[in-house]
Design a protein around this motif. Structure first.
Motif, PDB file in Angstrom:
ATOM      1  N   ALA A 178      25.595 -50.073  71.939  1.00  0.00           N
ATOM      2  CA  ALA A 178      25.640 -51.033  70.831  1.00  0.00           C
ATOM      3  C   ALA A 178      26.616 -52.168  71.136  1.00  0.00           C
ATOM      4  O   ALA A 178      26.318 -53.344  70.880  1.00  0.00           O
ATOM      5  N   ILE A 179      27.764 -51.813  71.682  1.00  0.00           N
ATOM      6  CA  ILE A 179      28.753 -52.839  72.049  1.00  0.00           C
ATOM      7  C   ILE A 179      28.177 -53.776  73.098  1.00  0.00           C
ATOM      8  O   ILE A 179      28.307 -55.003  73.014  1.00  0.00           O
ATOM      9  N   ASP A 180      27.519 -53.189  74.091  1.00  0.00           N
ATOM     10  CA  ASP A 180      26.914 -53.997  75.156  1.00  0.00           C
ATOM     11  C   ASP A 180      25.848 -54.931  74.598  1.00  0.00           C
ATOM     12  O   ASP A 180      25.754 -56.095  74.999  1.00  0.00           O
ATOM     13  N   ALA A 181      25.055 -54.428  73.645  1.00  0.00           N
ATOM     14  CA  ALA A 181      24.011 -55.266  73.040  1.00  0.00           C
ATOM     15  C   ALA A 181      24.624 -56.441  72.291  1.00  0.00           C
ATOM     16  O   ALA A 181      24.117 -57.579  72.371  1.00  0.00           O
ATOM     17  N   MET A 182      25.703 -56.206  71.578  1.00  0.00           N
ATOM     18  CA  MET A 182      26.372 -57.299  70.862  1.00  0.00           C
ATOM     19  C   MET A 182      26.927 -58.333  71.823  1.00  0.00           C
ATOM     20  O   MET A 182      26.803 -59.545  71.610  1.00  0.00           O
ATOM     21  N   GLU A 183      27.536 -57.854  72.909  1.00  0.00           N
ATOM     22  CA  GLU A 183      28.124 -58.784  73.881  1.00  0.00           C
ATOM     23  C   GLU A 183      27.061 -59.596  74.601  1.00  0.00           C
ATOM     24  O   GLU A 183      27.312 -60.726  75.029  1.00  0.00           O
ATOM     25  N   LYS A 184      25.848 -59.039  74.705  1.00  0.00           N
ATOM     26  CA  LYS A 184      24.745 -59.767  75.336  1.00  0.00           C
ATOM     27  C   LYS A 184      24.041 -60.709  74.358  1.00  0.00           C
ATOM     28  O   LYS A 184      23.128 -61.434  74.751  1.00  0.00           O
ATOM     29  N   GLY A 185      24.470 -60.686  73.099  1.00  0.00           N
ATOM     30  CA  GLY A 185      23.883 -61.588  72.119  1.00  0.00           C
ATOM     31  C   GLY A 185      22.622 -61.082  71.462  1.00  0.00           C
ATOM     32  O   GLY A 185      21.878 -61.861  70.855  1.00  0.00           O
ATOM     33  N   TYR A 186      22.381 -59.760  71.539  1.00  0.00           N
ATOM     34  CA  TYR A 186      21.182 -59.204  70.904  1.00  0.00           C
ATOM     35  C   TYR A 186      21.456 -58.983  69.410  1.00  0.00           C
ATOM     36  O   TYR A 186      21.377 -57.872  68.891  1.00  0.00           O
ATOM     37  N   THR A 187      21.771 -60.051  68.730  1.00  0.00           N
ATOM     38  CA  THR A 187      22.188 -59.981  67.324  1.00  0.00           C
ATOM     39  C   THR A 187      21.280 -60.823  66.426  1.00  0.00           C
ATOM     40  O   THR A 187      21.652 -61.143  65.297  1.00  0.00           O
ATOM     41  N   LYS A 188      20.093 -61.136  66.912  1.00  0.00           N
ATOM     42  CA  LYS A 188      19.173 -61.996  66.167  1.00  0.00           C
ATOM     43  C   LYS A 188      18.054 -61.168  65.536  1.00  0.00           C
ATOM     44  O   LYS A 188      17.973 -59.957  65.695  1.00  0.00           O
ATOM     45  N   TYR A 189      17.165 -61.875  64.817  1.00  0.00           N
ATOM     46  CA  TYR A 189      15.967 -61.210  64.305  1.00  0.00           C
ATOM     47  C   TYR A 189      15.193 -60.565  65.442  1.00  0.00           C
ATOM     48  O   TYR A 189      15.177 -61.067  66.569  1.00  0.00           O
ATOM     49  N   THR A 190      14.508 -59.468  65.113  1.00  0.00           N
ATOM     50  CA  THR A 190      13.566 -58.880  66.059  1.00  0.00           C
ATOM     51  C   THR A 190      12.188 -58.852  65.389  1.00  0.00           C
ATOM     52  O   THR A 190      12.039 -59.237  64.229  1.00  0.00           O
ATOM     53  N   ALA A 191      11.192 -58.374  66.123  1.00  0.00           N
ATOM     54  CA  ALA A 191       9.873 -58.167  65.532  1.00  0.00           C
ATOM     55  C   ALA A 191       9.998 -57.202  64.356  1.00  0.00           C
ATOM     56  O   ALA A 191      10.840 -56.294  64.357  1.00  0.00           O
ATOM     57  N   SER A 192       9.162 -57.368  63.335  1.00  0.00           N
ATOM     58  CA  SER A 192       9.266 -56.538  62.126  1.00  0.00           C
ATOM     59  C   SER A 192       9.133 -55.054  62.436  1.00  0.00           C
ATOM     60  O   SER A 192       9.814 -54.220  61.834  1.00  0.00           O
ATOM     61  N   GLY A 193       8.288 -54.712  63.370  1.00  0.00           N
ATOM     62  CA  GLY A 193       8.074 -53.305  63.707  1.00  0.00           C
ATOM     63  C   GLY A 193       9.003 -52.782  64.777  1.00  0.00           C
ATOM     64  O   GLY A 193       8.818 -51.657  65.254  1.00  0.00           O
ATOM     65  N   GLY A 194      10.032 -53.566  65.138  1.00  0.00           N
ATOM     66  CA  GLY A 194      10.992 -53.107  66.137  1.00  0.00           C
ATOM     67  C   GLY A 194      10.734 -53.685  67.510  1.00  0.00           C
ATOM     68  O   GLY A 194       9.639 -54.162  67.818  1.00  0.00           O
ATOM     69  N   ILE A 195      11.753 -53.650  68.354  1.00  0.00           N
ATOM     70  CA  ILE A 195      11.616 -54.176  69.710  1.00  0.00           C
ATOM     71  C   ILE A 195      10.747 -53.239  70.545  1.00  0.00           C
ATOM     72  O   ILE A 195      10.748 -52.025  70.352  1.00  0.00           O
ATOM     73  N   LEU A 196      10.012 -53.824  71.493  1.00  0.00           N
ATOM     74  CA  LEU A 196       9.086 -53.031  72.299  1.00  0.00           C
ATOM     75  C   LEU A 196       9.821 -51.970  73.108  1.00  0.00           C
ATOM     76  O   LEU A 196       9.322 -50.846  73.269  1.00  0.00           O
ATOM     77  N   GLU A 197      11.011 -52.295  73.606  1.00  0.00           N
ATOM     78  CA  GLU A 197      11.752 -51.325  74.415  1.00  0.00           C
ATOM     79  C   GLU A 197      12.043 -50.050  73.625  1.00  0.00           C
ATOM     80  O   GLU A 197      11.970 -48.944  74.171  1.00  0.00           O
ATOM     81  N   LEU A 198      12.381 -50.185  72.361  1.00  0.00           N
ATOM     82  CA  LEU A 198      12.637 -48.995  71.541  1.00  0.00           C
ATOM     83  C   LEU A 198      11.343 -48.253  71.249  1.00  0.00           C
ATOM     84  O   LEU A 198      11.297 -47.018  71.293  1.00  0.00           O
ATOM     85  N   LYS A 199      10.283 -48.978  70.962  1.00  0.00           N
ATOM     86  CA  LYS A 199       9.005 -48.307  70.691  1.00  0.00           C
ATOM     87  C   LYS A 199       8.516 -47.559  71.931  1.00  0.00           C
ATOM     88  O   LYS A 199       7.930 -46.475  71.821  1.00  0.00           O
ATOM     89  N   GLU A 200       8.787 -48.094  73.104  1.00  0.00           N
ATOM     90  CA  GLU A 200       8.429 -47.388  74.339  1.00  0.00           C
ATOM     91  C   GLU A 200       9.288 -46.127  74.501  1.00  0.00           C
ATOM     92  O   GLU A 200       8.778 -45.077  74.929  1.00  0.00           O
ATOM     93  N   ALA A 201      10.572 -46.218  74.147  1.00  0.00           N
ATOM     94  CA  ALA A 201      11.433 -45.035  74.215  1.00  0.00           C
ATOM     95  C   ALA A 201      10.964 -43.967  73.224  1.00  0.00           C
ATOM     96  O   ALA A 201      11.014 -42.760  73.515  1.00  0.00           O
ATOM     97  N   ILE A 202      10.509 -44.393  72.033  1.00  0.00           N
ATOM     98  CA  ILE A 202       9.977 -43.452  71.043  1.00  0.00           C
ATOM     99  C   ILE A 202       8.705 -42.790  71.567  1.00  0.00           C
ATOM    100  O   ILE A 202       8.510 -41.573  71.437  1.00  0.00           O
ATOM    101  N   ALA A 203       7.824 -43.592  72.179  1.00  0.00           N
ATOM    102  CA  ALA A 203       6.587 -43.035  72.737  1.00  0.00           C
ATOM    103  C   ALA A 203       6.890 -41.997  73.812  1.00  0.00           C
ATOM    104  O   ALA A 203       6.253 -40.935  73.875  1.00  0.00           O
ATOM    105  N   GLU A 204       7.869 -42.289  74.659  1.00  0.00           N
ATOM    106  CA  GLU A 204       8.258 -41.340  75.705  1.00  0.00           C
ATOM    107  C   GLU A 204       8.826 -40.057  75.094  1.00  0.00           C
ATOM    108  O   GLU A 204       8.553 -38.953  75.560  1.00  0.00           O
ATOM    109  N   LYS A 205       9.633 -40.206  74.032  1.00  0.00           N
ATOM    110  CA  LYS A 205      10.197 -39.041  73.352  1.00  0.00           C
ATOM    111  C   LYS A 205       9.096 -38.177  72.730  1.00  0.00           C
ATOM    112  O   LYS A 205       9.113 -36.941  72.837  1.00  0.00           O
TER     113      LYS A 205
END
Length: 397
Positions: free
Chosen positions: A52-79
């Motif tokens: 989370a800290i790394d994401a903030m420092e990289k500037g990932y603090t903006k709006y995302t797609a309503s259904g979530g970022i693709l990287e997380l949805k891919e991690a959910i699919a893998e899980k």
């Protein structure tokens, strides 16, 4: 000002109310022990915080797609494939929501029309009933017998179905009982769902918090027919001690998922961006902190059950998972000689007299029970159970 009818019929969350009252008493300097909260007492694991800290420092603090970022949805699919033997397209069959509660709320909003019925096994999680009503639906409560470990039977499910029935809810392991449905029972419940053309809402938020040699099975994995009619609800809150991060998800038929995303686009917009990156680390990173937490909860569960055996005024079905014990207080209510008419009155007295906060069973559809959470330290549990034993003995004298 007149409020809407739908909000006037809404009952507030009892669990949150109990926690708030206990916290207020603590601030007054009282030694209150809270056994009401439905969240782990552990902090979020370090590698998740770092992400989370790394994401903030990289500037990932903006709006995302309503259904979530693709990287997380891919991690959910893998899980889901790794843990549940379920295959979903992350682009079309998975949505990320503001907590699993948000996933359930959106789901009921998109599948229910006024008058549609949803079968809810009791005891049930407090928000199912209210969310169904807010969507214009009608909750149909089916009581699981305590002698059957609170699990409903196929005959009960079939008898509850009418021409208005749209879906039924399955929560395994259960909140508030901690009981798990074995595969053979899911098979026969699933057959009823297929025969009666029902959607299945499978709430699997406690799937990893299991302490007995019984496996969690997702009903969606049992057959292609069940997969096609099941919406799996889950999240990172309980397994990864991330309740405050508010990341849940749903997986299921693309048409339903698309509608849930569309609804979110006009309500929450998107789940918190930084929390989404943290959730990727939770699902894809080391699981060692989860195993450590499970071991601690198992030890606490066993301690609680051993202590309860020495309290003849109450009884309790042994929970397989989650972090709750659902205590039967029927004998205690009778022995009180009318001092307590129901679980609400007894819970209030417990808080005022012994400074122990529990949740009355009325919140879960059973006035004969109270729920205690063992998601607190062993030292606090010992103190709380000493106080419970003292209170029970006093009423049973």
């Amino acid at each position: 000002m007149k409020l809407s009818q739908r909000v006037q019929q809404l009952a507030p969350s009892t669990t949150l109310a109990i926690t708030a009252k206990a916290n207020a008493m603590k601030k007054q300097g009282l030694d209150v022990i809270g056994l009401g909260a439905g969240e782990p007492d552990f902090n979020t694991p370090r590698h998740i915080l770092d992400e989370a800290i790394d994401a903030m420092e990289k500037g990932y603090t903006k709006y995302t797609a309503s259904g979530g970022i693709l990287e997380l949805k891919e991690a959910i699919a893998e899980k889901l494939e790794r843990d549940n033997q379920l295959t979903y397209d992350p682009k079309t069959e998975i949505t990320v929501t503001v907590g699993a509660k948000g996933a359930l709320y959106n789901l009921f909003q998109v599948i229910l029309d006024p008058g549609d019925e949803v079968i809810v096994p009791a005891p049930y999680w407090v928000s199912y009933i209210e969310q169904i009503k807010l969507a214009g639906g009608v909750p149909v409560v089916v009581e699981g017998a305590e002698e059957n470990q609170f699990r409903i039977t196929p005959a009960q499910l079939e008898a509850a179905v009418t021409e208005k029935t749209k879906a039924f809810i399955l929560n395994s392991p259960s909140n508030p009982t901690g009981v798990l449905y074995p595969k053979e029972e899911l098979d026969v419940l699933g057959k009823v769902a297929v025969d009666k053309d029902l959607l299945i809402v499978s709430d699997e938020i406690y799937e990893h918090l299991i302490y007995d040699p019984i496996d969690h099975v997702s009903i969606a994995s049992l057959s292609p027919e069940l997969y096609a009619r099941t919406i799996v609800i889950n999240g990172v809150s309980k397994t990864y001690a991330m309740t405050g991060w508010r990341i849940g998800y749903a997986a299921g038929p693309a048409s339903i998922i698309r509608s849930m995303i569309d609804l979110d686009s006009h309500s929450t917009s998107n789940p918190t961006s930084v929390a989404q990156y943290a959730a990727i680390a939770a699902l894809s990173g080391t699981q060692e902190p989860v195993y450590e937490m499970i071991a601690a909860f198992r030890e606490r569960r066993d301690y609680v059950m051993e202590r309860l055996k020495n309290m003849p005024a109450i009884s309790c079905v042994r929970p397989n998972g989650a972090f709750y014990a659902f205590l039967n207080i029927e004998k205690l209510l009778t022995a009180s000689g009318g001092n307590f008419e129901n679980s609400d009155e007894l819970s209030k007295a417990l808080l005022e007299e012994e400074l122990v906060a529990v949740v009355p069973g009325s919140a879960f559809g059973s006035d004969r029970h109270i729920r205690i959470s063992y998601a607190t330290s062993k030292m606090q549990l010992e103190k709380a159970l000493d106080r419970l034993e003292k209170f029970f003995e006093k009423q049973d004298a």
